[in-house]
Design a protein around this motif. Sequence first.
Motif, short mmCIF file in Angstrom:
data_model
loop_
_atom_site.label_atom_id
_atom_site.label_comp_id
_atom_site.label_asym_id
_atom_site.label_seq_id
_atom_site.Cartn_x
_atom_site.Cartn_y
_atom_site.Cartn_z
N ASN A 18 45.51 32.13 45.06
CA ASN A 18 46.22 32.58 46.49
C ASN A 18 46.31 34.22 46.27
O ASN A 18 46.44 34.59 47.87
N ILE A 19 46.30 34.41 45.51
CA ILE A 19 47.11 36.32 45.11
C ILE A 19 45.69 37.28 45.61
O ILE A 19 45.59 37.81 46.48
N ILE A 20 44.39 36.66 45.15
CA ILE A 20 43.15 37.07 45.42
C ILE A 20 42.62 36.79 46.44
O ILE A 20 42.33 38.28 47.54
N SER A 21 43.04 35.52 47.90
CA SER A 21 43.04 35.74 48.44
C SER A 21 43.44 35.77 49.23
O SER A 21 43.41 36.84 50.76
N ALA A 22 45.00 36.46 49.04
CA ALA A 22 46.13 36.95 50.52
C ALA A 22 45.57 38.27 50.52
O ALA A 22 45.56 38.90 50.98
N GLN A 23 45.04 38.72 49.03
CA GLN A 23 44.20 40.82 49.25
C GLN A 23 43.11 41.06 50.36
O GLN A 23 43.17 41.91 50.99
N VAL A 24 42.43 39.85 50.06
CA VAL A 24 41.18 39.84 50.65
C VAL A 24 41.34 39.20 51.55
O VAL A 24 40.37 40.37 53.79
N ILE A 25 42.19 38.60 52.41
CA ILE A 25 42.58 38.76 53.90
C ILE A 25 43.69 39.39 55.02
O ILE A 25 43.09 40.32 55.70
N LEU A 26 44.22 40.09 53.53
CA LEU A 26 45.56 41.56 53.93
C LEU A 26 44.27 42.86 54.29
O LEU A 26 44.19 43.78 55.19
N LYS A 27 42.81 43.12 53.04
CA LYS A 27 42.27 44.07 52.98
C LYS A 27 40.75 43.41 53.06
O LYS A 27 40.32 43.33 52.54
N PRO A 28 40.13 43.25 54.07
CA PRO A 28 38.04 42.55 54.16
C PRO A 28 37.79 43.67 53.77
O PRO A 28 36.98 42.21 52.60
N ASP A 29 37.56 44.58 53.61
CA ASP A 29 36.82 45.15 52.63
C ASP A 29 37.03 45.69 50.96
O ASP A 29 37.08 46.68 50.34
N SER A 30 38.24 44.64 50.46
CA SER A 30 39.04 44.70 49.15
C SER A 30 38.26 45.42 48.05
O SER A 30 36.94 44.59 48.10
N LYS A 31 38.70 45.55 47.19
CA LYS A 31 36.85 46.50 46.03
C LYS A 31 38.31 45.82 44.43
O LYS A 31 39.30 45.49 44.59
N LEU A 32 37.80 44.25 44.25
CA LEU A 32 37.83 43.68 42.79
C LEU A 32 37.71 43.59 42.12
O LEU A 32 36.29 43.85 41.66
N GLY A 33 38.36 43.78 41.32
CA GLY A 33 38.14 43.90 39.60
C GLY A 33 38.17 42.78 39.33
O GLY A 33 39.09 42.44 39.07
N LEU A 34 36.81 42.30 39.02
CA LEU A 34 37.14 40.50 37.85
C LEU A 34 36.47 40.63 36.97
O LEU A 34 36.14 42.06 36.07
N ALA A 35 37.11 39.60 36.40
CA ALA A 35 36.69 39.63 34.76
C ALA A 35 35.75 37.82 34.22
O ALA A 35 35.98 37.38 35.70
N THR A 36 35.25 37.68 33.42
CA THR A 36 34.77 36.77 32.82
C THR A 36 35.47 36.20 31.96
O THR A 36 36.84 36.05 32.04
N GLY A 37 35.01 34.93 31.51
CA GLY A 37 35.48 33.89 30.32
C GLY A 37 36.55 33.40 30.79
O GLY A 37 35.56 32.67 31.67
N THR A 38 37.08 32.13 29.83
CA THR A 38 36.83 30.88 30.74
C THR A 38 38.14 31.09 31.63
O THR A 38 38.45 29.88 32.67
N THR A 39 39.23 31.78 31.37
CA THR A 39 40.06 31.51 32.18
C THR A 39 40.07 31.81 33.52
O THR A 39 40.77 31.43 34.33
#
Length: 241
Positions: A18-39
């Motif tokens: 939800n938080i990530i999605s809100a970020q992208v909705i508010l700023k469609p050209d968001s720069k997302l720092g992403l993570a791997t792992g099982t979490t």
Amino acid sequence: MKVIRCKDYEDMSRKAANIISAQVILKPDSKLGLATGTTPIGAYQQLIKWYEKGDVDFAEVSAYNLDEYCGLSHDNVQSYHYFMRDNFFDHINIDLANTHIPNGENLDAEAACAEYDALVKEAGYVDLQLLGIGRNGHIGFNEPDDVFSKGTHQVDLTESTIEANSRLFDRAEDVPRQAYTMGVQTIMHAKMILVAATGSDKAQAVHDMILGPVTPKVPASILQLHTNCVVVADEEALALV
Ligand code: PGA
């Protein structure tokens, strides 16, 4: 630090998504720092579902991953390049040209790290950085140390991390012993940080991150100094908080 207490893994995954999605909705050209792992897998699955329903659009998003093993080819199933495509990128409409991960195929550590640092800096750092947390309090592959790291660098993984990763490899000797990781200083440049944690084996690390002293012995503890850091964690991970 804002702590959001979640019932279980599913609840935590949905709130993170939800938080990530809100970020992208508010700023469609968001720069997302992403993570791997099982979490983060559950959060990625939720985001894929919302993308399929037309609720979130990744066409203009760019992604910057935290880390990658040294010496694994990008198509090795255990590489983080493979992981990100398999668990997320191949299922949404992100432009793969806008996805960035440290280049573990480049064994010239200095060049590989400098190149990645330049890329992240040129982008103006990320809008939102998603993080998991290691059982030893690591973020990315920034392991407990005497000092906080700065930019992207090569690390020798600790025995605890190698052991945690070994479940993913058929043979112990195949588990990578080194990785390239974004440094703590770079992570702290993110405009917002979202830490996701699940399970009782993270309880001590989550406690130390939130309530312990700020120390490079617990790399995640520095997040207490970030002005916009949100922790989403389930009951088990928050058992000591
Ligand atoms: P995990 O790893 O999500 O697989 O527990 C988190 C981390 O080590 O950062």
